[in-house]
Design a protein around this motif. Structure first.
Motif, PDB file in Angstrom:
ATOM      1  N   CYS A 109       0.840  -1.189   0.000  1.00 20.89           N
ATOM      2  CA  CYS A 109       0.000   0.000   0.000  1.00 20.89           C
ATOM      3  C   CYS A 109       0.878   1.242   0.000  1.00 20.89           C
ATOM      4  O   CYS A 109       1.454   1.607   1.016  1.00 20.89           O
ATOM      5  N   ALA A 110       0.987   1.879  -1.155  1.00 24.07           N
ATOM      6  CA  ALA A 110       1.714   3.144  -1.271  1.00 24.07           C
ATOM      7  C   ALA A 110       0.749   4.201  -1.760  1.00 24.07           C
ATOM      8  O   ALA A 110      -0.106   3.927  -2.600  1.00 24.07           O
ATOM      9  N   LYS A 111       0.874   5.398  -1.198  1.00 27.68           N
ATOM     10  CA  LYS A 111       0.031   6.511  -1.633  1.00 27.68           C
ATOM     11  C   LYS A 111       0.885   7.759  -1.811  1.00 27.68           C
ATOM     12  O   LYS A 111       1.828   7.974  -1.056  1.00 27.68           O
ATOM     13  N   PRO A 112       0.530   8.587  -2.803  1.00 31.89           N
ATOM     14  CA  PRO A 112       1.313   9.796  -3.056  1.00 31.89           C
ATOM     15  C   PRO A 112       0.949  10.922  -2.091  1.00 31.89           C
ATOM     16  O   PRO A 112       0.372  11.937  -2.484  1.00 31.89           O
ATOM     17  N   VAL A 113       1.254  10.711  -0.818  1.00 31.74           N
ATOM     18  CA  VAL A 113       0.991  11.722   0.209  1.00 31.74           C
ATOM     19  C   VAL A 113       2.305  12.112   0.866  1.00 31.74           C
ATOM     20  O   VAL A 113       3.363  11.567   0.545  1.00 31.74           O
ATOM     21  N   GLY A 114       2.260  13.039   1.819  1.00 30.50           N
ATOM     22  CA  GLY A 114       3.484  13.601   2.365  1.00 30.50           C
ATOM     23  C   GLY A 114       4.206  12.745   3.379  1.00 30.50           C
ATOM     24  O   GLY A 114       5.354  13.043   3.725  1.00 30.50           O
ATOM     25  N   CYS A 115       3.557  11.668   3.846  1.00 30.91           N
ATOM     26  CA  CYS A 115       4.121  10.944   4.983  1.00 30.91           C
ATOM     27  C   CYS A 115       3.497   9.549   5.091  1.00 30.91           C
ATOM     28  O   CYS A 115       2.302   9.375   4.857  1.00 30.91           O
ATOM     29  N   THR A 116       4.314   8.562   5.497  1.00 31.67           N
ATOM     30  CA  THR A 116       3.768   7.227   5.739  1.00 31.67           C
ATOM     31  C   THR A 116       2.731   7.271   6.855  1.00 31.67           C
ATOM     32  O   THR A 116       1.753   6.513   6.844  1.00 31.67           O
ATOM     33  N   LYS A 121      -2.674   6.266   9.110  1.00 31.86           N
ATOM     34  CA  LYS A 121      -3.927   6.793   9.659  1.00 31.86           C
ATOM     35  C   LYS A 121      -5.110   6.174   8.907  1.00 31.86           C
ATOM     36  O   LYS A 121      -6.105   5.757   9.516  1.00 31.86           O
ATOM     37  N   GLN A 122      -5.006   6.116   7.586  1.00 31.33           N
ATOM     38  CA  GLN A 122      -6.090   5.551   6.771  1.00 31.33           C
ATOM     39  C   GLN A 122      -6.217   4.042   6.988  1.00 31.33           C
ATOM     40  O   GLN A 122      -7.325   3.502   6.994  1.00 31.33           O
ATOM     41  N   CYS A 141       3.573  13.527  14.810  1.00 28.57           N
ATOM     42  CA  CYS A 141       4.936  14.058  14.695  1.00 28.57           C
ATOM     43  C   CYS A 141       5.580  13.655  13.368  1.00 28.57           C
ATOM     44  O   CYS A 141       6.332  14.442  12.779  1.00 28.57           O
ATOM     45  N   ALA A 142       5.295  12.447  12.917  1.00 32.66           N
ATOM     46  CA  ALA A 142       5.867  11.998  11.643  1.00 32.66           C
ATOM     47  C   ALA A 142       5.405  12.909  10.506  1.00 32.66           C
ATOM     48  O   ALA A 142       6.201  13.323   9.660  1.00 32.66           O
ATOM     49  N   ILE A 143       4.113  13.242  10.509  1.00 39.46           N
ATOM     50  CA  ILE A 143       3.586  14.081   9.422  1.00 39.46           C
ATOM     51  C   ILE A 143       4.144  15.500   9.530  1.00 39.46           C
ATOM     52  O   ILE A 143       4.531  16.107   8.533  1.00 39.46           O
ATOM     53  N   ASP A 159      -2.736  14.836   4.302  1.00 42.45           N
ATOM     54  CA  ASP A 159      -1.804  14.996   5.429  1.00 42.45           C
ATOM     55  C   ASP A 159      -2.364  15.963   6.462  1.00 42.45           C
ATOM     56  O   ASP A 159      -2.309  15.715   7.668  1.00 42.45           O
ATOM     57  N   LYS A 160      -2.905  17.082   5.963  1.00 40.74           N
ATOM     58  CA  LYS A 160      -3.465  18.071   6.887  1.00 40.74           C
ATOM     59  C   LYS A 160      -4.658  17.500   7.658  1.00 40.74           C
ATOM     60  O   LYS A 160      -4.777  17.682   8.874  1.00 40.74           O
ATOM     61  N   ALA A 161      -5.540  16.803   6.930  1.00 41.25           N
ATOM     62  CA  ALA A 161      -6.716  16.217   7.572  1.00 41.25           C
ATOM     63  C   ALA A 161      -6.300  15.191   8.620  1.00 41.25           C
ATOM     64  O   ALA A 161      -6.863  15.131   9.720  1.00 41.25           O
ATOM     65  N   ALA A 162      -5.288  14.371   8.276  1.00 41.34           N
ATOM     66  CA  ALA A 162      -4.820  13.358   9.231  1.00 41.34           C
ATOM     67  C   ALA A 162      -4.289  14.028  10.491  1.00 41.34           C
ATOM     68  O   ALA A 162      -4.585  13.594  11.605  1.00 41.34           O
ATOM     69  N   CYS A 163      -3.534  15.104  10.320  1.00 41.39           N
ATOM     70  CA  CYS A 163      -2.966  15.807  11.483  1.00 41.39           C
ATOM     71  C   CYS A 163      -4.059  16.366  12.388  1.00 41.39           C
ATOM     72  O   CYS A 163      -3.974  16.260  13.617  1.00 41.39           O
ATOM     73  N   GLU A 164      -5.074  16.959  11.777  1.00 39.34           N
ATOM     74  CA  GLU A 164      -6.193  17.493  12.557  1.00 39.34           C
ATOM     75  C   GLU A 164      -6.750  16.416  13.492  1.00 39.34           C
ATOM     76  O   GLU A 164      -6.926  16.634  14.696  1.00 39.34           O
ATOM     77  N   GLU A 165      -7.034  15.256  12.916  1.00 37.25           N
ATOM     78  CA  GLU A 165      -7.653  14.181  13.700  1.00 37.25           C
ATOM     79  C   GLU A 165      -6.677  13.574  14.700  1.00 37.25           C
ATOM     80  O   GLU A 165      -7.045  13.261  15.831  1.00 37.25           O
ATOM     81  N   LEU A 166      -5.422  13.397  14.263  1.00 34.25           N
ATOM     82  CA  LEU A 166      -4.431  12.797  15.156  1.00 34.25           C
ATOM     83  C   LEU A 166      -4.163  13.697  16.360  1.00 34.25           C
ATOM     84  O   LEU A 166      -3.984  13.208  17.482  1.00 34.25           O
ATOM     85  N   ALA A 167      -4.160  15.009  16.134  1.00 37.46           N
ATOM     86  CA  ALA A 167      -3.921  15.946  17.233  1.00 37.46           C
ATOM     87  C   ALA A 167      -5.027  15.809  18.280  1.00 37.46           C
ATOM     88  O   ALA A 167      -4.760  15.819  19.490  1.00 37.46           O
TER      89      ALA A 167
END
Lengths: 307, 307
Positions: A109-116, A121-122, A141-143, A159-167
């Protein structure tokens, strides 16, 4: 038999935290997984693990006889040694597709996003597994690290959406402050000899018969090196003389202001001035937008030298 | 510019229908995608497209200057020619990881399931896109084909679950009947000369200095060849004499009963009898469980010949 989850060589925050976060997901879905890494922690990653209460993963550099899950890379050169004597059973990544092949079908599973971390998260979501609070902190922190808090051009909305939720999950109310804490850890220079700082991330180039050296320090704020500028400048002069170099550059890159204070020691600064269309007056000159040695610093200088 | 979605060379039902189904998903999520294939339709795939009202995709064998999404493979040898002169922008697969690499991060989604159709079913879900009724029919047929209606050892629970849901969406009330219709299309022998049937899927082997030929017909029911057994037997005798062969075998493989009625023409049938521990009495002998020439028919015979 345990499955080993491992990031790339010279581990960074994404590689180490993704190994931990994916091992947790595998365990939650019934697989005996262990997070490992291929080298020592860098200061930023150490700070991140400390902050969220994790100890450093064990170091594993050889895949012989082991089942491994590769995170944050899919290149043989970046993977543990003797990968062909082990078995790659999964790959989770966000880079270009590398040269790892397998003898059996696996989950890739590879995706063209900013961070593993964003991919992970997905995967937690798809598997309906709640992300533990502290693991969410690592992924956040990784993102932040990989996207330089969304300043990198590799940043995506995901990436931004993932950070919002992870925070929210991690209970981090001030993402900016966390980012600053990480960047400060990354840009620690206190107590390090000036010459070591020059060589921390340094390369020599041949420019039309002239030896040109260029080091880079990524800093959260230039004030961090304010008191050691003269030490750095003197060390650069030493490096220039010792190596018979035409020019020595040290990029003091302000990752927040997105530019570089370029320190210059040269037999003829006019090459530098021509390359970046600036005037070197004193020890250094500010070059707005200069962040990447490979993409922004070296090519114009090579052109100025007539390469 | 359109993105071309393409399966492997020598297209089968999964490769062709997955190109169509994924192009539909890409279009539904805002990408201009076109399904193509690398060669002519086989009889099974033609029947499947006809049944659900699709025309054959255009043929595309060269990737030069094109953006391509690879489905059902990740090997350069299986991909369109000049892949390095085009750009792979996504890969969706269920096979072992092949040697395709990229210069940029892309979406690569491979899962160890029985069929690309099963992966696509999950991608429709993740993207919250409803699968059109007729597309669901294609995806269902792909899974039935690749898993031989769940008889193949590659079958997973995910494949079965996907079929259940796809059959509902497609309005297919009798999956078994659909499978039989496909397998009959695949095993069509009517009007084909006996010798052509022997050579449809045929290989010669050297066994300790003896030339041994072996053809295979995959059939949904042995009754399909009941009326042409003598023709086949006589044609085998011709093939044996013409080529100076020691033995000619024709595997009449019953894919539903999971075994092979092995037709034998040989200078000395005792090798065959020894290989499979059977007694050849007449034109053929039933060998239970024999499905694969490569894995089950040839190795024991080579051993019997002392190779």
């Amino acid at each position: 038999m345990s499955v080993y989850v491992v990031g790339h060589k010279n581990p960074d925050t994404d590689s180490v935290t993704s190994a931990i976060a994916y091992a947790e997901l595998k365990k939650a879905t019934g697989t005996d997984a262990v997070a490992v890494m291929q080298g020592e922690l860098n200061p930023e990653t150490r700070m991140v693990l400390d902050k969220f209460g994790f100890s450093a993963p064990e170091i594993m550099t050889d895949a012989t006889g082991k089942q491994v899950i590769l995170v944050d890379h899919s290149d043989i050169a970046q993977a543990p040694d003797n990968l062909d004597k082990g078995e790659v059973v999964e790959i989770i990544d966000h880079h270009k597709i590398g040269d790892v092949t397998t003898n059996n079908p696996i989950f890739f599973c590879a995706k063209p996003v900013g961070c593993t971390g964003t991919v992970l998260k997905q995967l937690y979501e798809i598997n309906n597994v709640a992300i533990p609070e502290k693991v969410a902190g690592l992924m956040l922190c990784a993102i932040i690290s990989d996207t330089v808090l969304f300043k990198s051009p590799t940043t995506t909305d995901a990436d931004k959406a993932a950070c919002e939720e992870l925070a929210k999950i991690a209970g981090v109310s001030d993402m900016q402050a966390l980012a600053m804490e990480m960047f400060k850890a990354k840009s620690a220079v206190d107590g390090v000899p000036a010459k070591d700082l020059i060589f921390r991330d340094y390369k020599d180039f041949d420019m039309n018969g002239n030896k040109v050296g260029c080091g880079q320090l990524e800093l959260v704020d230039l004030s961090l090196v304010e008191n050691i500028r003269d030490d750095l400048y003197n060390a650069m002069k030493e490096v220039k003389e010792e190596g018979g170099r035409h020019t020595v550059l040290l990029m003091l890159t302000d990752i927040m202001k997105e530019g570089t204070d370029l320190m210059v020691v040269s037999d003829d600064p006019s090459y530098v001035e021509k390359a970046y269309n600036v005037k070197v007056d004193g020890q250094s000159v500010w070059v707005d937008g200069m962040m990447s040695r490979k993409k922004q610093t070296i090519p114009p200088l090579q052109e100025a030298f007539g390469c």
